[in-house]
Design an enzyme around this catalytic site. Sequence first.
Site, mmCIF file in Angstrom:
data_model
loop_
_atom_site.group_PDB
_atom_site.id
_atom_site.type_symbol
_atom_site.label_atom_id
_atom_site.label_comp_id
_atom_site.label_asym_id
_atom_site.label_seq_id
_atom_site.Cartn_x
_atom_site.Cartn_y
_atom_site.Cartn_z
ATOM 1 N N CYS A 2 0.851 -1.185 0.000
ATOM 2 C CA CYS A 2 0.000 0.000 0.000
ATOM 3 C C CYS A 2 0.892 1.243 0.000
ATOM 4 O O CYS A 2 1.979 1.237 0.555
ATOM 5 C CB CYS A 2 -0.932 0.129 1.200
ATOM 6 S SG CYS A 2 -2.029 -1.272 1.442
ATOM 7 N N ARG A 27 3.419 0.048 -5.133
ATOM 8 C CA ARG A 27 3.316 -0.578 -3.820
ATOM 9 C C ARG A 27 2.022 -1.376 -3.641
ATOM 10 O O ARG A 27 1.869 -2.126 -2.676
ATOM 11 C CB ARG A 27 3.377 0.494 -2.724
ATOM 12 C CG ARG A 27 4.621 1.332 -2.757
ATOM 13 C CD ARG A 27 4.584 2.356 -1.652
ATOM 14 N NE ARG A 27 4.544 1.707 -0.356
ATOM 15 C CZ ARG A 27 5.601 1.270 0.308
ATOM 16 N NH1 ARG A 27 6.803 1.444 -0.195
ATOM 17 N NH2 ARG A 27 5.467 0.686 1.470
ATOM 18 N N TRP A 75 -2.997 -2.579 -1.488
ATOM 19 C CA TRP A 75 -2.727 -3.995 -1.755
ATOM 20 C C TRP A 75 -3.453 -4.716 -0.632
ATOM 21 O O TRP A 75 -3.036 -4.663 0.534
ATOM 22 C CB TRP A 75 -1.232 -4.261 -1.709
ATOM 23 C CG TRP A 75 -0.852 -5.648 -2.098
ATOM 24 C CD1 TRP A 75 -0.631 -6.115 -3.361
ATOM 25 C CD2 TRP A 75 -0.625 -6.756 -1.221
ATOM 26 N NE1 TRP A 75 -0.285 -7.447 -3.314
ATOM 27 C CE2 TRP A 75 -0.280 -7.865 -2.022
ATOM 28 C CE3 TRP A 75 -0.693 -6.934 0.159
ATOM 29 C CZ2 TRP A 75 0.006 -9.124 -1.492
ATOM 30 C CZ3 TRP A 75 -0.411 -8.181 0.696
ATOM 31 C CH2 TRP A 75 -0.066 -9.259 -0.137
ATOM 32 N N ASN A 101 -1.099 1.812 5.945
ATOM 33 C CA ASN A 101 -0.345 0.768 5.250
ATOM 34 C C ASN A 101 0.154 -0.186 6.333
ATOM 35 O O ASN A 101 0.876 0.240 7.230
ATOM 36 C CB ASN A 101 0.831 1.413 4.502
ATOM 37 C CG ASN A 101 1.859 0.391 4.027
ATOM 38 O OD1 ASN A 101 1.521 -0.764 3.799
ATOM 39 N ND2 ASN A 101 3.097 0.815 3.886
ATOM 40 N N GLY A 102 -0.254 -1.452 6.263
ATOM 41 C CA GLY A 102 0.185 -2.406 7.277
ATOM 42 C C GLY A 102 -0.955 -3.307 7.711
ATOM 43 O O GLY A 102 -1.971 -3.407 7.012
ATOM 44 N N GLU A 489 15.978 -17.166 -11.352
ATOM 45 C CA GLU A 489 15.546 -15.777 -11.546
ATOM 46 C C GLU A 489 14.797 -15.630 -12.886
ATOM 47 O O GLU A 489 13.788 -14.918 -12.967
ATOM 48 C CB GLU A 489 16.778 -14.856 -11.472
ATOM 49 C CG GLU A 489 16.539 -13.384 -11.760
ATOM 50 C CD GLU A 489 15.568 -12.702 -10.812
ATOM 51 O OE1 GLU A 489 15.148 -13.309 -9.820
ATOM 52 O OE2 GLU A 489 15.190 -11.553 -11.122
ATOM 53 N N LYS A 493 10.972 -14.307 -13.244
ATOM 54 C CA LYS A 493 10.595 -13.148 -14.070
ATOM 55 C C LYS A 493 9.441 -13.515 -15.001
ATOM 56 O O LYS A 493 8.507 -12.747 -15.167
ATOM 57 C CB LYS A 493 11.771 -12.646 -14.923
ATOM 58 C CG LYS A 493 12.884 -11.924 -14.219
ATOM 59 C CD LYS A 493 12.543 -10.513 -13.775
ATOM 60 C CE LYS A 493 11.983 -10.496 -12.378
ATOM 61 N NZ LYS A 493 12.920 -10.459 -11.281
ATOM 62 N N GLU A 496 6.077 -14.049 -12.956
ATOM 63 C CA GLU A 496 5.424 -12.920 -12.299
ATOM 64 C C GLU A 496 4.852 -11.899 -13.271
ATOM 65 O O GLU A 496 3.876 -11.240 -12.934
ATOM 66 C CB GLU A 496 6.354 -12.253 -11.280
ATOM 67 C CG GLU A 496 7.545 -11.559 -11.867
ATOM 68 C CD GLU A 496 8.429 -10.934 -10.788
ATOM 69 O OE1 GLU A 496 7.915 -10.531 -9.749
ATOM 70 O OE2 GLU A 496 9.646 -10.841 -11.034
ATOM 71 N N HIS A 512 16.473 -36.124 -12.443
ATOM 72 C CA HIS A 512 15.854 -36.656 -11.226
ATOM 73 C C HIS A 512 14.369 -36.307 -11.143
ATOM 74 O O HIS A 512 13.782 -36.362 -10.068
ATOM 75 C CB HIS A 512 16.592 -36.139 -9.994
ATOM 76 C CG HIS A 512 18.034 -36.532 -9.967
ATOM 77 N ND1 HIS A 512 18.440 -37.832 -9.781
ATOM 78 C CD2 HIS A 512 19.161 -35.804 -10.166
ATOM 79 C CE1 HIS A 512 19.765 -37.891 -9.831
ATOM 80 N NE2 HIS A 512 20.224 -36.667 -10.079
ATOM 81 N N LYS A 611 5.479 -3.941 -4.912
ATOM 82 C CA LYS A 611 6.932 -3.763 -4.953
ATOM 83 C C LYS A 611 7.567 -3.929 -3.578
ATOM 84 O O LYS A 611 8.670 -4.434 -3.457
ATOM 85 C CB LYS A 611 7.230 -2.360 -5.491
ATOM 86 C CG LYS A 611 8.690 -2.075 -5.706
ATOM 87 C CD LYS A 611 9.207 -2.790 -6.924
ATOM 88 C CE LYS A 611 10.685 -2.615 -7.134
ATOM 89 N NZ LYS A 611 11.213 -3.709 -7.964
HETATM 90 C C1 F6R Z 1 10.662 -10.189 -8.060
HETATM 91 C C2 F6R Z 1 10.682 -9.282 -6.941
HETATM 92 C C3 F6R Z 1 10.471 -9.833 -5.573
HETATM 93 C C4 F6R Z 1 11.419 -9.127 -4.578
HETATM 94 C C5 F6R Z 1 11.105 -9.567 -3.147
HETATM 95 C C6 F6R Z 1 12.082 -8.968 -2.150
HETATM 96 O O1 F6R Z 1 10.908 -9.542 -9.250
HETATM 97 O O2 F6R Z 1 10.856 -8.109 -7.093
HETATM 98 O O3 F6R Z 1 10.649 -11.199 -5.538
HETATM 99 O O4 F6R Z 1 12.732 -9.441 -4.922
HETATM 100 O O5 F6R Z 1 9.806 -9.195 -2.815
HETATM 101 O O6 F6R Z 1 12.025 -7.579 -2.164
HETATM 102 P P1 F6R Z 1 13.193 -6.712 -1.592
HETATM 103 O O7 F6R Z 1 14.395 -6.945 -2.418
HETATM 104 O O8 F6R Z 1 12.698 -5.305 -1.688
HETATM 105 O O9 F6R Z 1 13.411 -7.149 -0.169
#
Ligand code: F6R
Length: 616
Positions: A2, A27, A75, A101-102, A489, A493, A496, A512, A611
Amino acid sequence: MCGIVGYIGHREAYPIVIKGLHRLEYRGYDSAGIALFDGKELNLCKTKGKVADLETKFNGTTSTAGNVGIGHTRWATHGVPNDVNSHPHYSNSGNLVIIHNGIIENYSSLKKELKKRGYSFESDTDTEVLVNLIEDVMINEDVMLGKAVQIALNQTIGAYAITVFDKRKPNELVVARLGSPLAIGIGENEFFIASDASPFIEFTNNAIYLEDGEMAVVRLGKEIKVRKIHDDSFVDPYVQQLQMNLEQIEKGGYEHFMLKEIYEQPNAITDTYRGRMLVDEGIIRMAGVDDNIERIANAKRIIIVACGTSWHAGLVAEYIFEDLARIPVEVEYASEFRYRNPVIYENDVVIAISQSGETADTMAAIKLAKEKGAFVFGVCNVVGSSISRESHAGAYTHAGPEIGVASTKAFTTQITVLTLMALKLAKHRGTISDSGFRYHLQQLEAIPTKISKVLETTNEHIKEIAFKYKEAPNCLYLGRGYNFPVALEGALKLKEISYIHAEGYPAAEMKHGPIALIDEQMPVVVIATKVGHYDKVVSNIQEIKSRKGKIIAVVTEGDEAVKELADFVIEVPDTIESLTPLLTTIPMQLLSYHIAVMLEKNVDQPRNLAKSVTVE
Ligand code: F6R
């Protein structure tokens, strides 16, 4: 998660708050709302959907007048995303309005109590409970808003960044934080409130970041007084000079933030090592490491805690630290670590990696490690973030603001910082020769130019590959050694932002189990650079080929053997093994980006994500 924004001053609040919400939409973006005070009335408009939907809803239905405003982009945690659950929330009298937010964890028992006292609730949110609890305190204890917020918060369990407004006291906003970020921008007789500084960067460079457990009454014509929520003691607020500029948080001609951030990586990595890596002198300077060199270099063990993409950077670091500095490393999901009663020794060093510096699980893992006496080193991107402040020492990645929800430049700059750290420790511990050290520095210095080349030479080709496989329901990513985390990774990507199911595996693990998935429908992305178990990976490619899987191989420039086997190859320049992830990651990012664009997905704000994950 949020985003919250507030304004009080001499300007029209609406344009500031709405623009601020757009900037904070990364956010959370399932609903949004704004309350404005026009001198007489509080006008509130909120809706399920994005900030753009809120703008449409405002049009013609709600007055946008007023010099005080608070806004929220959500969110959802408690209550589904709908108009009623959107913030801001009124108290029962209609005098108070709040954004939050929380999570208030004990909201259910508080709600029960308030109901007994005659309060009613429209929404399913914990936030509506909090604003009514504040109102109840004001009435029963006959106190002003600031005091009531403090008393009420002392009855809550959970996390919050809140802004509360009382229409009977129109020259003040009351703010508080615990576990969720909150910044106060200070202008000329005007104040800005926000989850990060991006909503007010064009108005002021001066900001106070509240620490956990602090609150403030932000009153026009007065200095800001910050106090501790639990004991009312005053705190000297530190006014920080912001370094962010407007250009950094805008798209600069790119269609999406994610693409802009992918293309920013050469500069971002240069910014990460600038001033730290002195190639000619053969020196790495990192204040956070230099000041604690004995503690870190003599650690019996390094434990890396992180989540998501940052956890993948931690996995790459495990290879680098063990390989170069010969220190044992464990990499842990912060969310598991914090609840596992882990064994932590006083001579352990815990490295916490976090782009946002606000991830709740990583923060909790740090606190646990500190309680057990470990030394905590933070690797964060956001300057002044909670994790950077909570750590004993640290190093910023200097990637600049990352707005796209899918992390890109944060990942490569995290690897860069961790590589510098590993090299520095290796030199101090004598586990690397002088010539080896210098060679690594030269190779790292060359990486930004090599990334630029990958971007230039592969983008169009990757678009064709994306077109070919965009309808695939599944995708497998394989890599070995340093490139195993890159496979993870790459898969993350794709999942998501395009919502295609993808799995990352160490290439040798395929036999395996996952090999059972391979048929002529299955695209398999394989990282097969010349350095790093090349022959073994080529054998794995043969195994895929003989089961008719479709092979997209990331190879070193000039490779001929894999070209014979693969359906597509993407070439990256040669480098030393430990630095290959910085190059092989780029095609992974571009491939997922182009597939998501072709599938018309919301690249920068994928569904269900946010984010900054400030809840557990
Ligand atoms: C994926 C992504 C998330 C963050 C994760 C940790 O693209 O962005 O998996 O890497 O939420 O976030 P931070 O790095 O801000 O602790």
